[in-house]
Design an enzyme around this catalytic site. Structure first.
Site, PDB file in Angstrom:
ATOM      1  CD  GLN A 284      30.708 -14.743 -24.642  1.00 17.43           C
ATOM      2  OE1 GLN A 284      30.357 -15.884 -24.906  1.00 17.43           O
ATOM      3  NE2 GLN A 284      29.882 -13.872 -24.069  1.00 17.43           N
ATOM      4  CG  ASN A 285      31.659 -10.435 -30.215  1.00 14.45           C
ATOM      5  OD1 ASN A 285      31.011 -11.417 -29.859  1.00 14.45           O
ATOM      6  ND2 ASN A 285      31.191  -9.205 -30.121  1.00 14.45           N
TER       7      ASN A 285
ATOM      8  NE  ARG B  54      31.422 -16.136 -37.882  1.00 16.73           N
ATOM      9  CZ  ARG B  54      31.821 -16.696 -36.737  1.00 16.73           C
ATOM     10  NH1 ARG B  54      31.893 -18.003 -36.640  1.00 16.73           N
ATOM     11  NH2 ARG B  54      32.124 -15.957 -35.699  1.00 16.73           N
TER      12      ARG B  54
ATOM     13  CB  ALA C 244      24.912  -2.616 -28.234  1.00 14.62           C
TER      14      ALA C 244
ATOM     15  CG  ASN D 118      20.481  -9.010 -24.603  1.00 12.31           C
ATOM     16  OD1 ASN D 118      19.668  -9.197 -25.496  1.00 12.31           O
ATOM     17  ND2 ASN D 118      21.470  -9.860 -24.332  1.00 12.31           N
TER      18      ASN D 118
ATOM     19  CG  HIS E  75      34.934 -17.376 -27.251  1.00  6.78           C
ATOM     20  ND1 HIS E  75      33.565 -17.282 -27.341  1.00  6.78           N
ATOM     21  CD2 HIS E  75      35.195 -17.933 -26.044  1.00  6.78           C
ATOM     22  CE1 HIS E  75      33.019 -17.750 -26.220  1.00  6.78           C
ATOM     23  NE2 HIS E  75      33.990 -18.143 -25.421  1.00  6.78           N
TER      24      HIS E  75
ATOM     25  CG  ASP F  70      33.524  -8.907 -34.445  1.00  6.93           C
ATOM     26  OD1 ASP F  70      34.230  -8.233 -33.671  1.00  6.93           O
ATOM     27  OD2 ASP F  70      32.294  -9.051 -34.279  1.00  6.93           O
TER      28      ASP F  70
ATOM     29  N   GLY G 279      25.015  -7.622 -25.129  1.00  8.21           N
ATOM     30  CA  GLY G 279      24.777  -8.464 -26.303  1.00  8.21           C
ATOM     31  C   GLY G 279      25.264  -9.892 -26.217  1.00  8.21           C
TER      32      GLY G 279
ATOM     33  CB  CYS H 118      49.768 -26.471 -37.609  1.00  6.43           C
ATOM     34  SG  CYS H 118      49.865 -28.212 -38.063  1.00  6.43           S
TER      35      CYS H 118
END
Ligand code: BJW
Ligand code: ZN
Length: 256
Positions: free
Chosen positions: A110-111, A78, A243, A224, A128, A113, A198, A136
């Protein structure tokens, strides 16, 4: 949402544009569908990750300890894919909303990226975590390290203390970063419009944010390609579509 006023019925787009144009504080809550037109796979959609994998095999702390290589291979794939990606026009529309709209605008995503920041959004809350760094697994106290090609050259990567490293993302059953979560809930409790873009609205506590708005009779504009559990709520204006097309159209309609 019912259409107010006399005359011809207003389209959902017109209603949404009025709400966005007149708002004083907007929270934009985004999920994987926000990134899909930039080439990021969603989790639960037609081409989503969970069609070929079970969430428990990849997105839990237990999976990371049981099969760290498998989980790291997933994140490496990813991450390497996301480096090539560019934000689509929907991201640019959110940047414009923040800079040129009349409302104080915060993106709560929540992404992992990083595309909102890459596009130029300044006020972004990452619920997230992010794929930028790793820490660690046994919390030895070493500082987080950047996830780059070198770190990914041997999987799973290890901390100098010998333990496994883990990506700084929030796996199922783990608490969300406290500051980010507190800020997101505070903003949701104060905004006067929420844009929900989304997300399948299935993962909590992020999915609670629109409900916080709706409970205060604050309108929610949902963008959406599909229906979700909130689509038919009377306080929701649903804009059906991708979107990358709907957001620029919404901004244009609102004159921003
Ligand atoms: C488009 C589009 C286009 C497509 N345009 N739209 C029961 C009740 C409440 C909670 C729970 C419960 N049972 C279990 C829980 C807790 C659990 C949870 O919510 N589970 C549910 C699945 C039931 N939540 C947690 O565990 C969270 N932690 C927690 O609660 O901690 C409590 C705690 C406190 C104190 C101590 C200890 C614990 C953590 C959740 C972490 C989620 N992690 C993941 C993976 C990590 C990050 C990563 O690798 O990326 O996060 S799972 C995955 O789902 C990822 C996403 O961020 C998240 C949400 O998915 P999202 O964004 O909604 O994507 P999709 O794919 O589901 O939907 C895409 C949508 O876009 C669809 O609707 C499409 O139609 C649409 N779309 N293209 C517009 N072009
Ligand atoms: Zn360590």
């Amino acid at each position: 949402m019912t259409t107010a006023g006399g005359g011809a019925a207003r389209t959902a787009m017109e209603q949404a544009a009025t709400l966005v144009g007149e708002a004083g504080a907007i929270v934009v809550s985004t999920g994987a569908g926000m990134s899909s037109e930039s080439g990021v796979r969603t989790f639960r959609g037609r081409d989503g990750w969970w069609r070929e994998r079970r969430a428990e095999e990849l997105a839990t702390p237990e999976a990371l300890r049981r099969d760290p290589r498998l989980v790291w291979e997933w994140y490496a794939e990813r991450l390497l894919a996301s480096r090539e990606l560019t934000p689509h026009p929907g991201y640019d529309a959110l940047v414009r909303l923040e800079r040129e709209g009349g409302a104080r605008t915060t993106v709560v995503t929540q992404n992992v990226d990083g595309l909102h920041s890459r596009a130029g959004s300044r006020d972004v809350v990452e619920l997230h975590g992010s794929l930028r760094s790793a820490s660690c697994l046994d919390r030895c106290g070493e500082a987080p390290v950047t996830i780059d090609g070198e770190l990914l050259s041997e999987l799973p990567p290890r901390c100098p203390c010998g333990s496994l490293l883990r990506p700084d993302v929030v796996l199922f059953g783990e608490p969300l970063p406290e500051d980010s979560l507190r800020r997101a809930f505070r903003l949701a409790a104060k905004c006067d419009v929420m844009l929900v873009v989304g997300t399948s609205m299935l993962v909590y506590p992020a999915a609670a944010l629109p409900h916080l708005a709706l409970e205060r009779s604050v309108p929610v504009v949902e963008v959406n390609t599909d229906a979700t559990s909130i689509t038919r709520h009377p306080g929701v204006v649903h804009l059906l579509g991708p979107a990358g097309e709907v957001l620029p159209e919404l901004l244009a309609e609102a004159g921003i």
